[in-house]
Enzyme design. Structure first.
Site, PDB file in Angstrom:
ATOM      1  N   PRO A   1      30.482  17.401  46.056  1.00  0.00           N
ATOM      2  CA  PRO A   1      31.916  17.855  46.302  1.00  0.00           C
ATOM      3  C   PRO A   1      31.783  19.218  46.766  1.00  0.00           C
ATOM      4  O   PRO A   1      32.743  19.765  47.162  1.00  0.00           O
ATOM      5  CB  PRO A   1      32.568  17.734  45.080  1.00  0.00           C
TER       6      PRO A   1
ATOM      7  N   GLY B   1      30.204  22.076  45.387  1.00  0.00           N
ATOM      8  CA  GLY B   1      29.980  23.268  44.428  1.00  0.00           C
ATOM      9  C   GLY B   1      28.932  23.998  44.961  1.00  0.00           C
ATOM     10  O   GLY B   1      29.171  25.340  44.723  1.00  0.00           O
TER      11      GLY B   1
ATOM     12  N   ARG C   1      33.359  10.927  50.232  1.00  0.00           N
ATOM     13  CA  ARG C   1      33.075  12.196  49.583  1.00  0.00           C
ATOM     14  C   ARG C   1      33.178  13.459  50.335  1.00  0.00           C
ATOM     15  O   ARG C   1      33.239  14.473  50.068  1.00  0.00           O
ATOM     16  CB  ARG C   1      31.741  11.899  49.105  1.00  0.00           C
TER      17      ARG C   1
ATOM     18  N   CYS D   1      20.121  17.111  38.900  1.00  0.00           N
ATOM     19  CA  CYS D   1      20.788  17.316  37.451  1.00  0.00           C
ATOM     20  C   CYS D   1      20.017  16.060  36.403  1.00  0.00           C
ATOM     21  O   CYS D   1      20.764  15.525  36.045  1.00  0.00           O
ATOM     22  CB  CYS D   1      22.152  17.194  37.644  1.00  0.00           C
TER      23      CYS D   1
HETATM   24  C1  LIG Z   1      24.079  15.784  43.315  1.00  0.00           C
HETATM   25  S1  LIG Z   1      25.340  15.296  44.614  1.00  0.00           S
HETATM   26  C2  LIG Z   1      25.558  16.978  45.424  1.00  0.00           C
HETATM   27  C3  LIG Z   1      26.501  17.846  44.785  1.00  0.00           C
HETATM   28  C4  LIG Z   1      26.513  18.936  45.528  1.00  0.00           C
HETATM   29  N1  LIG Z   1      25.463  19.760  45.942  1.00  0.00           N
HETATM   30  C5  LIG Z   1      27.225  20.114  44.632  1.00  0.00           C
HETATM   31  O1  LIG Z   1      26.796  20.890  44.110  1.00  0.00           O
HETATM   32  O2  LIG Z   1      28.400  19.933  44.697  1.00  0.00           O
HETATM   33  C6  LIG Z   1      24.649  14.339  45.751  1.00  0.00           C
HETATM   34  C7  LIG Z   1      25.156  13.843  46.858  1.00  0.00           C
HETATM   35  O3  LIG Z   1      24.399  13.326  47.952  1.00  0.00           O
HETATM   36  C8  LIG Z   1      25.188  12.456  48.547  1.00  0.00           C
HETATM   37  N2  LIG Z   1      23.853  11.740  49.108  1.00  0.00           N
HETATM   38  C9  LIG Z   1      23.410  10.518  48.718  1.00  0.00           C
HETATM   39  N3  LIG Z   1      22.433  10.255  49.417  1.00  0.00           N
HETATM   40  C10 LIG Z   1      22.363  10.869  50.582  1.00  0.00           C
HETATM   41  C11 LIG Z   1      21.851  10.910  51.751  1.00  0.00           C
HETATM   42  N4  LIG Z   1      20.666   9.946  52.151  1.00  0.00           N
HETATM   43  N5  LIG Z   1      22.143  11.925  52.759  1.00  0.00           N
HETATM   44  C12 LIG Z   1      22.950  12.817  52.537  1.00  0.00           C
HETATM   45  N6  LIG Z   1      23.676  12.693  51.335  1.00  0.00           N
HETATM   46  C13 LIG Z   1      23.390  12.012  50.253  1.00  0.00           C
HETATM   47  C14 LIG Z   1      25.906  11.774  47.473  1.00  0.00           C
HETATM   48  O4  LIG Z   1      26.902  11.070  48.096  1.00  0.00           O
HETATM   49  C15 LIG Z   1      26.201  12.905  46.668  1.00  0.00           C
HETATM   50  O5  LIG Z   1      27.376  13.468  47.196  1.00  0.00           O
END
Ligand SMILES: C[S@@+](CC[C@H](N)C(=O)[O-])C[C@H]1O[C@@H](n2cnc3c(N)ncnc32)[C@H](O)[C@@H]1O
Length: 374
Positions: free
Chosen positions: A202, A204, A225, A316
């Site tokens: 989201p 952060g 998202r 995480c």
């Molecule tokens: C761990 S969260 C990221 C949290 C964010 N960086 C923060 O600090 O708020 C991982 C994110 O990667 C996205 N995601 C998953 N597979 C992905 C892909 N192949 N390419 C881009 N985003 C991806 C997910 O939808 C999710 O929103």
């Protein structure tokens, strides 16, 4: 009768969670719809009842099981679990835990809930094993112990009393370990330039980026998202460009950017405190699937990075597969990479990066690795 009492709101939320709704979203929407009727203290109590009851489900069910003979409706089961959580984990006086739970129980089941909670209030639980006592699926318990030994046990226990993050100076509420990741991203690139956050929602970490960056791109695969990401960017860091794409085939020119952050999708096993239902949903099989996605994202990050640029990888979670093994595999297949040392003293060193376990500082567990492209 007051429409919103803490236990009534908590029971409604828990019933929806019993029926399959996600805990954090459900809690947030119930708190929002209770408007100003609940005090700050009441909202804290609702949060504890919902998150704690969800988190401690296995331990609670072990205590309840001898007193239950038939399958229960989800609202009745939720009431019993919520009452037992208060008796077992919150130290609520038995008369309050029982009477106040019965008061919000559907009338058809109030006799049953009263009788069972009275019995629960007198038991001294005997635990068949530590996983039941601390309320984790066996596979998660065993994985942490096999990987980290006594530190694994301490990590799991710590995640039953999770961090309550304080707002950043700009008001965004973010856990400390995530802030440490952003600090390392900034520290490794004092010259700034163009940075791509490949998995940004989201937002952060994107919105926490330092002021040295002249252009920032927040990439996210999931369109819904990405909407939340845009809202956070507009509010906390206007000007960052949102890109919706699969980060393993990102629309950036090869060798064109100064820094890339891959804050990859992962099992989240370091953040089980913050996501109370995650331990009941994540599967061991997911690890292997996620490792492939993490590796693909890192390969793509390498492709778009300019020579001399810095690549940061964070997750995480604290499984070896998603942390040190992904890192080692990636470095072995890209000879032009040089590992960097993280600057923060809170990381347990795992070259070229580090890991924070949940009990080290009472934060999420987090792993981070960093390289420079030669
Ligand atoms: C761990 S969260 C990221 C949290 C964010 N960086 C923060 O600090 O708020 C991982 C994110 O990667 C996205 N995601 C998953 N597979 C992905 C892909 N192949 N390419 C881009 N985003 C991806 C997910 O939808 C999710 O929103």
């Amino acid at each position: 009768m007051k429409k919103f009492t803490s236990r009534r709101v908590a029971l409604q939320a828990l019933t929806e969670i019993e029926e399959g709704a996600r805990a954090n979203d459900t809690l947030a929407s119930f708190l929002a719809s209770s408007g100003g009727e609940l005090s700050e203290r009441d909202r804290g109590f609702v949060t504890e009842l919902v998150q704690g009851t969800t988190r401690m489900r296995r331990a609670i069910d072990h205590v309840l099981e001898p007193f239950l003979q038939r399958k229960l409706d989800s609202d009745v089961r939720a009431a019993l679990r919520m009452g037992t959580h208060q008796l077992l984990n919150l130290g609520t006086p038995p008369h309050a835990a029982v009477n106040d739970t019965v008061a919000v129980t559907p009338r058809r089941a109030s006799g049953l809930v009263n009788a069972v909670l009275r019995k629960v209030s007198t038991v001294d639980p005997q635990w068949p094993n530590e996983a039941t006592r601390h309320s984790y699926p066996d596979w998660i318990w065993d994985l942490f112990i096999d990987t980290w030994g006594q530190d694994g046990k301490a990590s799991l226990i710590a995640m039953n009393t999770p961090e309550r993050p304080t707002p950043r100076p700009d008001g965004y509420i973010q856990g400390q370990a995530s802030r440490w990741v952003s600090d390392e991203v900034d520290a490794a690139s004092p010259g700034g330039g163009c940075i791509v956050d490949l998995c940004a929602a989201p937002g952060g970490k994107t919105t926490a980026a330092g002021c040295q960056w002249s252009s920032l791109f927040a990439n996210e695969i999931d369109a819904s998202r990405a909407q939340g990401l845009q809202v956070n960017i507009d509010r906390f860091r206007p000007g960052i460009a949102v890109v919706i794409s699969d980060g393993s085939r990102a629309p950036f020119r090869g060798g064109s950017v100064d820094a890339v952050l891959v804050d990859a999708p992962c099992t989240g096993l370091g953040a089980l405190g913050r996501r109370s239902d995650a331990r009941w949903q994540v599967t061991e099989e997911a690890i292997g699937r996620l490792v492939l996605i993490q590796a693909a994202l890192l390969d793509e990050a390498f492709r778009i990075l300019r020579p001399g640029g810095v690549l940061s990888y964070s997750v995480c979670t604290v499984t070896r597969a998603e942390t040190v093994e992904v890192s080692a595999q990636f470095q072995a297949s890209h000879r032009e990479l040089t590992g960097l040392a993280l600057t923060g003293s809170h990381w347990r060193p795992h070259y070229p990066g580090g890991i924070v376990l949940p009990h080290d500082y009472g934060t999420d567990g987090m792993a981070m690795f960093q390289w420079k492209r030669q």
